[in-house]
Motif scaffolding. Structure first.
Motif, mmCIF file in Angstrom:
data_model
loop_
_atom_site.group_PDB
_atom_site.id
_atom_site.type_symbol
_atom_site.label_atom_id
_atom_site.label_comp_id
_atom_site.label_asym_id
_atom_site.label_seq_id
_atom_site.Cartn_x
_atom_site.Cartn_y
_atom_site.Cartn_z
ATOM 1 N N GLU A 118 0.802 -1.223 0.000
ATOM 2 C CA GLU A 118 0.000 0.000 0.000
ATOM 3 C C GLU A 118 0.829 1.265 0.000
ATOM 4 N N GLY A 119 2.091 1.175 0.365
ATOM 5 C CA GLY A 119 2.904 2.382 0.361
ATOM 6 C C GLY A 119 3.954 2.376 1.450
ATOM 7 N N LEU A 120 4.692 3.477 1.526
ATOM 8 C CA LEU A 120 5.763 3.632 2.505
ATOM 9 C C LEU A 120 5.312 4.566 3.614
ATOM 10 N N SER A 121 5.554 4.181 4.848
ATOM 11 C CA SER A 121 5.268 5.023 6.005
ATOM 12 C C SER A 121 6.609 5.490 6.574
ATOM 13 N N PRO A 122 7.004 6.737 6.265
ATOM 14 C CA PRO A 122 8.292 7.238 6.753
ATOM 15 C C PRO A 122 8.307 7.356 8.280
ATOM 16 N N ALA A 123 9.460 7.046 8.873
ATOM 17 C CA ALA A 123 9.666 7.192 10.317
ATOM 18 C C ALA A 123 8.500 6.598 11.107
ATOM 19 N N TYR A 124 8.131 5.366 10.794
ATOM 20 C CA TYR A 124 6.924 4.739 11.325
ATOM 21 C C TYR A 124 7.071 4.214 12.747
ATOM 22 N N LEU A 125 8.166 3.476 13.024
ATOM 23 C CA LEU A 125 8.369 2.900 14.359
ATOM 24 C C LEU A 125 9.776 3.200 14.858
ATOM 25 N N PHE A 126 9.895 3.397 16.180
ATOM 26 C CA PHE A 126 11.187 3.640 16.817
ATOM 27 C C PHE A 126 11.799 2.291 17.189
ATOM 28 N N ILE A 127 12.810 1.875 16.432
ATOM 29 C CA ILE A 127 13.442 0.569 16.623
ATOM 30 C C ILE A 127 14.950 0.735 16.574
#
Length: 182
Positions: free
Chosen positions: A146-155
């Motif tokens: 569906e697409g790219l989620s920038p800066a999505y999770l802090f890992i």
């Protein structure tokens, strides 16, 4: 909670799984880094288990039917009812069983459970672009990009981009009673 033709069974994650889970997470550190961080100590595990108390998150172990060994873990996270009827799914193989197809079978069982028992309509998997094995897995299981989620999770000390993949229930699907009729 299993498909009888599968080599695996889903088991709800409980506090009694703490020692086994943490041991497998420590043994799988090289496999999981930098893609995810799971609880590796008793204190982290107990804190992490609190997320499952209200039912909006569900945790499972994927166990090998023949041996009972935990091959991986799956969470159904942030279950939202009403007009959405969806959640996100997170998963990780454990190193001793990785590469043997258990995660594909386990996630197939999770999809069945989510769509038939929990009556969700949509599941999302968010995967870091560099995690090629995980991307192949969701694509093989019928998830759509569906697409790219920038800066999505802090890992691993930074905000990580993730590709968003989803799958929806197929007919016949029985909606949860919380779905409005209009």
């Amino acid at each position: 909670m299993s498909n009888t033709s599968s080599r695996v069974e889903l088991h709800p994650l409980t506090l009694a799984d703490q020692d086994e889970f943490c041991s497998l997470v420590r043994a799988s550190a090289d496999l999981h880094r930098p893609w995810m961080q799971l609880p590796a100590t008793a204190e982290e595990f107990r804190t992490w288990m609190r997320r499952f108390e209200d039912g909006t998150n569900r945790g499972y172990l994927i166990r090998v039917r023949e041996t009972g060994a935990a091959a991986g873990t799956v969470n159904i996270n942030s279950i939202i009812r009403g007009r959405y009827q969806g959640a996100s799914v997170g998963y990780a193989a454990f190193a001793p069983s990785a590469g043997q197809g258990y995660m594909a079978e386990g996630l197939t069982a999770v999809l069945h459970h989510a769509f038939n028992d929990l009556r969700l309509h949509r599941l999302e998997a968010n995967v870091q672009p560099g995690n090629k094995a995980s991307l192949r897995l969701v694509e093989r299981l019928g998830f759509r990009y569906e697409g790219l989620s920038p800066a999505y999770l802090f890992i691993d000390g930074a905000w990580r981009d993730h590709e968003r993949w989803s799958v929806t229930a197929t007919a016949p699907w029985v909606p949860d009673p919380s779905l409005p009729e209009i």
